[in-house]
Design an enzyme around this catalytic site. Structure first.
Site, PDB file in Angstrom:
ATOM      1  N   HIS A 242     -13.540  -4.228   1.408  1.00  0.00           N
ATOM      2  CA  HIS A 242     -13.013  -2.856   1.308  1.00  0.00           C
ATOM      3  C   HIS A 242     -11.480  -2.809   1.203  1.00  0.00           C
ATOM      4  O   HIS A 242     -10.931  -2.197   0.287  1.00  0.00           O
ATOM      5  CB  HIS A 242     -13.430  -2.054   2.552  1.00  0.00           C
ATOM      6  CG  HIS A 242     -14.906  -1.939   2.748  1.00  0.00           C
ATOM      7  ND1 HIS A 242     -15.709  -1.115   1.983  1.00  0.00           N
ATOM      8  CD2 HIS A 242     -15.731  -2.548   3.628  1.00  0.00           C
ATOM      9  CE1 HIS A 242     -16.966  -1.216   2.397  1.00  0.00           C
ATOM     10  NE2 HIS A 242     -17.018  -2.079   3.381  1.00  0.00           N
TER      11      HIS A 242
HETATM   12  O1  RIB Z   1     -15.089   0.772   6.676  1.00  0.00           O
HETATM   13  C1  RIB Z   1     -14.348  -0.358   6.319  1.00  0.00           C
HETATM   14  C2  RIB Z   1     -13.081  -0.434   7.106  1.00  0.00           C
HETATM   15  O2  RIB Z   1     -13.372  -0.588   8.480  1.00  0.00           O
HETATM   16  C3  RIB Z   1     -12.229  -1.659   6.736  1.00  0.00           C
HETATM   17  O3  RIB Z   1     -10.872  -1.352   6.906  1.00  0.00           O
HETATM   18  C4  RIB Z   1     -12.672  -2.696   7.727  1.00  0.00           C
HETATM   19  O4  RIB Z   1     -11.633  -3.651   7.992  1.00  0.00           O
HETATM   20  C5  RIB Z   1     -12.896  -1.851   8.951  1.00  0.00           C
HETATM   21  O5  RIB Z   1     -11.651  -1.673   9.584  1.00  0.00           O
END
Ligand code: RIB
Ligand code: CA
Length: 314
Positions: A242
């Site tokens: 992500h």
């Molecule tokens: O939902 C994904 C996010 O939540 C990313 O930033 C992952 O590192 C967690 O922090």
């Protein structure tokens, strides 16, 4: 070409580590002013230790690491340790380093870094964890606004969630902080699950990284392998990285499509806690400072990641 100045606020975190690695691999286009940490994937102590070691490991020891908030503005801290493992980087342990975390509070340090930028220069904030630090920055030092070109964050979703049906972790963890940031009026690009959920690495990529002679590639291979074996991804073809989408967007916005619309964060205690309520009824494009990314050339992104992560001498 003039480099874009960026500040990364993070909770490393496996995908945070990939985002920082990608930024480190693209220093010909990005100047990483600094990294601040926020509790989220793991405790503030663990995420800060991970950020400290990562900067040395990635060959960017000159990038300052400053510790930020240990908990959300209002709510209890609930970590995502079940996703990122006991160290926060899967089962990967990075080598020790003499690198020190700055002694100053991370939010104060970030404010000073922004306010000391030369006249006419600005930075882009890249928050990839809960938005606690950024909300405190805006509320405590409103004068930093003129030093911020924009915000490119990982968080939220026009549709869906990963903690609940409508809550994405970074927003869900600290909804009040997210509402402060989304309503700041500063140009903001939301890299939500709509695009980040489609950008990932698969078992072939993990094998390629693991078989490399490069310690950095091996470590990244261990991290993504941990992800791919986790309950979230064991039955999936790839693991979503992500946070790395934020850095990718800054370098290649042409690979994305988005819309400028009104976004509000649900700060209730109900089942929609932390939902980024995207109002697509808004007609006037461009009247809204928040751009929600809705489509991405995911294959281009994946190729770019592997090109940079395997093509960098580290
Ligand atoms: O939902 C994904 C996010 O939540 C990313 O930033 C992952 O590192 C967690 O922090
Ligand atoms: Ca993160």
């Amino acid at each position: 070409m003039k480099k874009r100045k960026i500040w990364i606020d993070c909770d490393p975190g496996i995908d945070d580590a990939f985002a920082i690695s990608l930024a480190a691999a693209c220093q010909d286009q990005l100047e990483i002013l600094g990294i601040s940490t926020v509790a989220g994937n793991q405790s503030i102590e663990r995420v800060t230790e991970n950020a400290r070691k990562l900067t040395a490991f990635l060959g960017i020891p000159q990038v300052p690491v400053a510790q930020g908030s240990a908990c959300p503005l209002v709510r209890e801290m609930i970590s995502a340790a079940h996703v990122h493992g006991s160290t926060g980087l899967g089962d990967c342990s990075l080598p020790e380093t003499e690198k020190k975390v700055v002694s100053e509070n991370g939010i104060l340090y970030l404010a000073k870094a922004l306010l000391s930028l030369p006249e006419g220069e600005q930075a882009t904030l890249v928050p990839i964890g809960p938005l606690t630090n950024i909300a405190l920055l805006f509320r405590t030092f409103p004068e930093v606004r003129e030093k911020i070109e924009g915000i490119c964050l990982m968080g939220g979703a026009a549709v869906g969630g990963n903690v609940t049906a409508t809550g994405e972790f970074n927003i869900w963890e600290d909804p009040e902080a997210a509402q402060v940031v989304f309503s700041s009026g500063i140009p903001l690009v939301m890299c939500g699950l709509d695009v980040t959920g489609r950008c990932g690495l698969n078992r072939e990529h993990a094998k390629q990284l693991l078989e490399s002679k490069s310690p950095v590639q091996k470590a990244l291979g261990e991290m993504v392998s941990f992800y791919l074996k986790s309950p979230a991804y064991q039955n999936k073809s790839q693991a979503a990285i992500h946070d790395a989408v934020t850095i990718t967007y800054l370098l290649h916005p042409e690979w994305f499509e988005g819309r400028a619309i009104h976004v509000e964060v649900d700060c209730s205690e109900g089942k929609n806690r932390g939902m980024t309520v995207c109002d697509f009824r808004t007609s006037a494009e461009g009247d809204y400072p928040v751009t929600v990314l809705l489509d991405v050339e995911a294959e281009r992104v994946q190729e770019f990641w592997m090109e940079k992560l395997t093509g960098t001498r580290w």
